[in-house]
Design a protein around this motif. Sequence first.
Motif, PDB file in Angstrom:
ATOM      1  N   MET A 162       7.517  10.610   8.768  1.00 14.43           N
ATOM      2  CA  MET A 162       8.556  11.598   9.114  1.00 14.43           C
ATOM      3  C   MET A 162       8.081  13.039   9.077  1.00 14.43           C
ATOM      4  SD  MET A 162      11.990  10.511   7.042  1.00 14.43           S
ATOM      5  CE  MET A 162      11.150  10.573   5.468  1.00 14.43           C
TER       6      MET A 162
ATOM      7  N   GLU B 171      15.321  12.959  -2.452  1.00 16.82           N
ATOM      8  CA  GLU B 171      15.020  13.691  -1.208  1.00 16.82           C
ATOM      9  C   GLU B 171      15.046  15.196  -1.407  1.00 16.82           C
ATOM     10  OE1 GLU B 171      17.222  11.157  -1.486  1.00 16.82           O
ATOM     11  OE2 GLU B 171      17.048   9.792   0.219  1.00 16.82           O
TER      12      GLU B 171
ATOM     13  N   TYR C 117      10.864   0.679  -8.262  1.00 16.67           N
ATOM     14  CA  TYR C 117      11.481   1.845  -7.627  1.00 16.67           C
ATOM     15  C   TYR C 117      12.404   1.465  -6.473  1.00 16.67           C
ATOM     16  CZ  TYR C 117       7.884   4.471 -10.110  1.00 16.67           C
ATOM     17  OH  TYR C 117       7.091   5.018 -11.086  1.00 16.67           O
TER      18      TYR C 117
ATOM     19  N   GLU D 278      19.263   3.454  -0.821  1.00 15.92           N
ATOM     20  CA  GLU D 278      20.312   3.354   0.213  1.00 15.92           C
ATOM     21  C   GLU D 278      20.330   1.958   0.851  1.00 15.92           C
ATOM     22  OE1 GLU D 278      18.531   7.008   1.742  1.00 15.92           O
ATOM     23  OE2 GLU D 278      20.562   7.754   2.030  1.00 15.92           O
TER      24      GLU D 278
ATOM     25  N   ALA E 168       7.514   1.593   1.434  1.00 17.16           N
ATOM     26  CA  ALA E 168       8.205   2.687   2.142  1.00 17.16           C
ATOM     27  C   ALA E 168       8.703   2.161   3.486  1.00 17.16           C
ATOM     28  CB  ALA E 168       7.261   3.862   2.323  1.00 17.16           C
TER      29      ALA E 168
ATOM     30  N   GLU F  93       0.831  -1.220   0.000  1.00 15.54           N
ATOM     31  CA  GLU F  93       0.000   0.000   0.000  1.00 15.54           C
ATOM     32  C   GLU F  93       0.862   1.265   0.000  1.00 15.54           C
ATOM     33  OE1 GLU F  93       0.539  -2.062   2.496  1.00 15.54           O
ATOM     34  OE2 GLU F  93       0.955  -0.870   4.281  1.00 15.54           O
TER      35      GLU F  93
ATOM     36  N   LEU G 191      14.151   4.105  -4.334  1.00 13.17           N
ATOM     37  CA  LEU G 191      14.327   5.559  -4.216  1.00 13.17           C
ATOM     38  C   LEU G 191      14.686   5.931  -2.786  1.00 13.17           C
ATOM     39  CD1 LEU G 191      11.160   6.669  -6.242  1.00 13.17           C
ATOM     40  CD2 LEU G 191      13.501   6.295  -7.091  1.00 13.17           C
TER      41      LEU G 191
ATOM     42  N   GLY H 100      15.693   6.132   0.716  1.00 11.29           N
ATOM     43  CA  GLY H 100      16.121   5.053   1.612  1.00 11.29           C
ATOM     44  C   GLY H 100      16.082   3.684   0.949  1.00 11.29           C
TER      45      GLY H 100
ATOM     46  N   PHE I 192      15.803   9.986 -11.797  1.00 15.67           N
ATOM     47  CA  PHE I 192      15.954   8.543 -11.610  1.00 15.67           C
ATOM     48  C   PHE I 192      16.941   7.977 -12.642  1.00 15.67           C
ATOM     49  CE2 PHE I 192      11.209   8.322 -10.143  1.00 15.67           C
ATOM     50  CZ  PHE I 192      11.546   9.036  -8.997  1.00 15.67           C
TER      51      PHE I 192
ATOM     52  N   ILE J  86      17.873  15.999   2.355  1.00 12.69           N
ATOM     53  CA  ILE J  86      18.859  15.232   1.586  1.00 12.69           C
ATOM     54  C   ILE J  86      18.783  13.779   2.046  1.00 12.69           C
ATOM     55  CG2 ILE J  86      20.376  17.241   1.350  1.00 12.69           C
ATOM     56  CD1 ILE J  86      22.351  15.836   3.317  1.00 12.69           C
TER      57      ILE J  86
ATOM     58  N   GLY K 116      19.482  10.343   3.947  1.00 15.32           N
ATOM     59  CA  GLY K 116      19.796  10.209   5.370  1.00 15.32           C
ATOM     60  C   GLY K 116      20.241   8.822   5.793  1.00 15.32           C
TER      61      GLY K 116
ATOM     62  N   GLY L  20      11.467   4.538  -0.559  1.00 16.45           N
ATOM     63  CA  GLY L  20      12.152   5.478   0.340  1.00 16.45           C
ATOM     64  C   GLY L  20      11.695   5.340   1.766  1.00 16.45           C
TER      65      GLY L  20
ATOM     66  N   ILE M  34       7.472   8.868   4.215  1.00 17.39           N
ATOM     67  CA  ILE M  34       7.328  10.326   4.303  1.00 17.39           C
ATOM     68  C   ILE M  34       6.207  10.687   5.285  1.00 17.39           C
ATOM     69  CG2 ILE M  34       6.860  12.439   2.975  1.00 17.39           C
ATOM     70  CD1 ILE M  34       7.966  10.849   0.477  1.00 17.39           C
ATOM     71  N   LYS M  35       5.128   9.876   5.290  1.00 18.27           N
ATOM     72  CA  LYS M  35       4.017  10.175   6.219  1.00 18.27           C
ATOM     73  C   LYS M  35       4.505  10.118   7.656  1.00 18.27           C
ATOM     74  CE  LYS M  35       0.392   8.573   3.211  1.00 18.27           C
ATOM     75  NZ  LYS M  35       0.017   7.299   2.640  1.00 18.27           N
TER      76      LYS M  35
HETATM   77  N1  CAA Z   1       6.569   7.276   1.965  1.00 21.44           N
HETATM   78  C1  CAA Z   1       5.278   7.068   2.262  1.00 21.44           C
HETATM   79  N2  CAA Z   1       4.361   6.693   1.349  1.00 21.44           N
HETATM   80  C2  CAA Z   1       4.790   6.521   0.073  1.00 21.44           C
HETATM   81  C3  CAA Z   1       6.129   6.721  -0.304  1.00 21.44           C
HETATM   82  C4  CAA Z   1       7.060   7.101   0.710  1.00 21.44           C
HETATM   83  N3  CAA Z   1       8.365   7.270   0.457  1.00 21.44           N
HETATM   84  N4  CAA Z   1       6.236   6.492  -1.643  1.00 21.44           N
HETATM   85  C5  CAA Z   1       5.013   6.145  -2.068  1.00 21.44           C
HETATM   86  N5  CAA Z   1       4.142   6.171  -1.042  1.00 21.44           N
HETATM   87  C6  CAA Z   1       2.690   5.881  -1.068  1.00 21.44           C
HETATM   88  C7  CAA Z   1       1.920   7.023  -1.717  1.00 21.44           C
HETATM   89  O1  CAA Z   1       1.689   8.048  -0.765  1.00 21.44           O
HETATM   90  C8  CAA Z   1       0.672   6.314  -2.154  1.00 21.44           C
HETATM   91  O2  CAA Z   1      -0.159   6.132  -1.037  1.00 21.44           O
HETATM   92  P1  CAA Z   1      -1.749   6.539  -1.114  1.00 21.44           P
HETATM   93  O3  CAA Z   1      -2.311   5.600  -2.138  1.00 21.44           O
HETATM   94  O4  CAA Z   1      -2.226   6.288   0.276  1.00 21.44           O
HETATM   95  O5  CAA Z   1      -1.778   7.959  -1.547  1.00 21.44           O
HETATM   96  C9  CAA Z   1       1.177   4.917  -2.552  1.00 21.44           C
HETATM   97  O6  CAA Z   1       2.438   4.769  -1.911  1.00 21.44           O
HETATM   98  C10 CAA Z   1       1.393   4.763  -4.050  1.00 21.44           C
HETATM   99  O7  CAA Z   1       2.226   5.830  -4.475  1.00 21.44           O
HETATM  100  P2  CAA Z   1       1.886   6.786  -5.706  1.00 21.44           P
HETATM  101  O8  CAA Z   1       0.394   6.937  -5.856  1.00 21.44           O
HETATM  102  O9  CAA Z   1       2.683   8.042  -5.566  1.00 21.44           O
HETATM  103  O10 CAA Z   1       2.435   5.879  -6.911  1.00 21.44           O
HETATM  104  P3  CAA Z   1       2.975   6.367  -8.329  1.00 21.44           P
HETATM  105  O11 CAA Z   1       3.137   5.123  -9.132  1.00 21.44           O
HETATM  106  O12 CAA Z   1       2.133   7.470  -8.882  1.00 21.44           O
HETATM  107  O13 CAA Z   1       4.439   7.007  -8.042  1.00 21.44           O
HETATM  108  C11 CAA Z   1       6.611   7.078  -7.012  1.00 21.44           C
HETATM  109  C12 CAA Z   1       5.480   6.203  -7.577  1.00 21.44           C
HETATM  110  C13 CAA Z   1       7.281   7.864  -8.147  1.00 21.44           C
HETATM  111  C14 CAA Z   1       7.628   6.134  -6.393  1.00 21.44           C
HETATM  112  C15 CAA Z   1       6.045   8.079  -5.968  1.00 21.44           C
HETATM  113  O14 CAA Z   1       5.259   7.352  -5.033  1.00 21.44           O
HETATM  114  C16 CAA Z   1       7.113   8.817  -5.202  1.00 21.44           C
HETATM  115  O15 CAA Z   1       7.689   9.772  -5.710  1.00 21.44           O
HETATM  116  N6  CAA Z   1       7.348   8.415  -3.924  1.00 21.44           N
HETATM  117  C17 CAA Z   1       8.256   9.122  -3.033  1.00 21.44           C
HETATM  118  C18 CAA Z   1       9.710   8.869  -3.396  1.00 21.44           C
HETATM  119  C19 CAA Z   1      10.609   9.649  -2.444  1.00 21.44           C
HETATM  120  O16 CAA Z   1      10.587  10.859  -2.395  1.00 21.44           O
HETATM  121  N7  CAA Z   1      11.455   8.922  -1.695  1.00 21.44           N
HETATM  122  C20 CAA Z   1      12.375   9.511  -0.741  1.00 21.44           C
HETATM  123  C21 CAA Z   1      11.779   9.485   0.658  1.00 21.44           C
HETATM  124  S1  CAA Z   1      12.737  10.370   1.882  1.00 21.44           S
HETATM  125  C22 CAA Z   1      14.015   9.309   2.248  1.00 21.44           C
HETATM  126  O17 CAA Z   1      14.099   8.210   1.764  1.00 21.44           O
HETATM  127  C23 CAA Z   1      15.037   9.852   3.244  1.00 21.44           C
HETATM  128  C24 CAA Z   1      16.242   8.996   3.389  1.00 21.44           C
HETATM  129  O18 CAA Z   1      17.183   9.064   2.657  1.00 21.44           O
HETATM  130  C25 CAA Z   1      16.339   8.030   4.497  1.00 21.44           C
END
Ligand code: CAA
Length: 258
Positions: A70, A132, A105, A112, A27, A23, A107, A109, A165, A138, A140, A64, A67-68
Amino acid sequence: MAYQTLIVEIEDYVALIRLNRPEALNALNSALLAELGDALKAADANEKVRCIVITGSEKAFAAGADIKEMSDKSFVEMYTQSFFSAETETILATRKPIIAAVAGYALGGGCELAMMCDFIIAGDNAKFGQPEINLGVIAGMGGTQRLTRFVGKSKSMDMHLTGRFMDAAEAERSGLVSRVVPAAKLVQEAMAAAQKIAAKSQVSVMAAKEAVNVAYETTLAEGVRFERRTFYALFATEDQKEGMAAFLEKREPQFRDK
Ligand code: CAA
């Protein structure tokens, strides 16, 4: 042990750990990272496991950090809770080899986490990124350091500053992944590689992993010295005698991890 966010199976001396939060595109929330740490510790301690594969789904290895989870945190909370720190230590402390089998994906974390494994096999639909920057932060979990060592400064800067990407072909060309296979066969190929490793002498597998990792921590001269000492030390094992005798007798070795 039953997990909420992982599916773990052991087959032919390989532990297959599937990240399982479809879902949220797998993440990495605290619950998943804690369970992953437990699963890795259990696999490391289990004598029925000789190699580990971490994978996700065909759509996402992991999109990753969560995000919710954090988004509302303060600096003080992140800092005092040492967010991600204990879990990354557990991954890095695992003595048995870990293969990341990445489809879809990987992406932030997720990328990482893959880079903390010992090597990455990618499905041809894999997409790696450190986006990020789009969230006002950035990487982490080591992305600025590890991606730079894998692909060099220019490409790493490009990835971290633009958030773009990298597809599987570019990742292979750049040295981020060891091989690319059809996404539909990814787990099968990663399991085959893991089973190949599982059939070796475990002591030499652990020594090889340790020696390659020293390359990231020290100078060339120190690293070569470490390797030579380790190479000499392996002559104290029965598996060295068996491996070399088997070669000379033109037969398969029977390693006993001794
Ligand atoms: N955290 C929490 N929820 C996430 C998530 C994340 N990193 N990535 C995706 N989801 C959730 C979405 O919120 C969505 O949930 P809902 O249906 O409840 O809205 C579900 O997963 C499906 O995602 P999308 O509808 O966005 O799917 P998509 O196919 O349109 O896009 C994607 C896919 C391009 C991967 C897009 O989801 C995206 O950009 N995700 C975030 C990627 C990101 O920014 N990652 C870095 C996080 S920060 C980090 O990782 C810090 C570190 O270094 C430790």
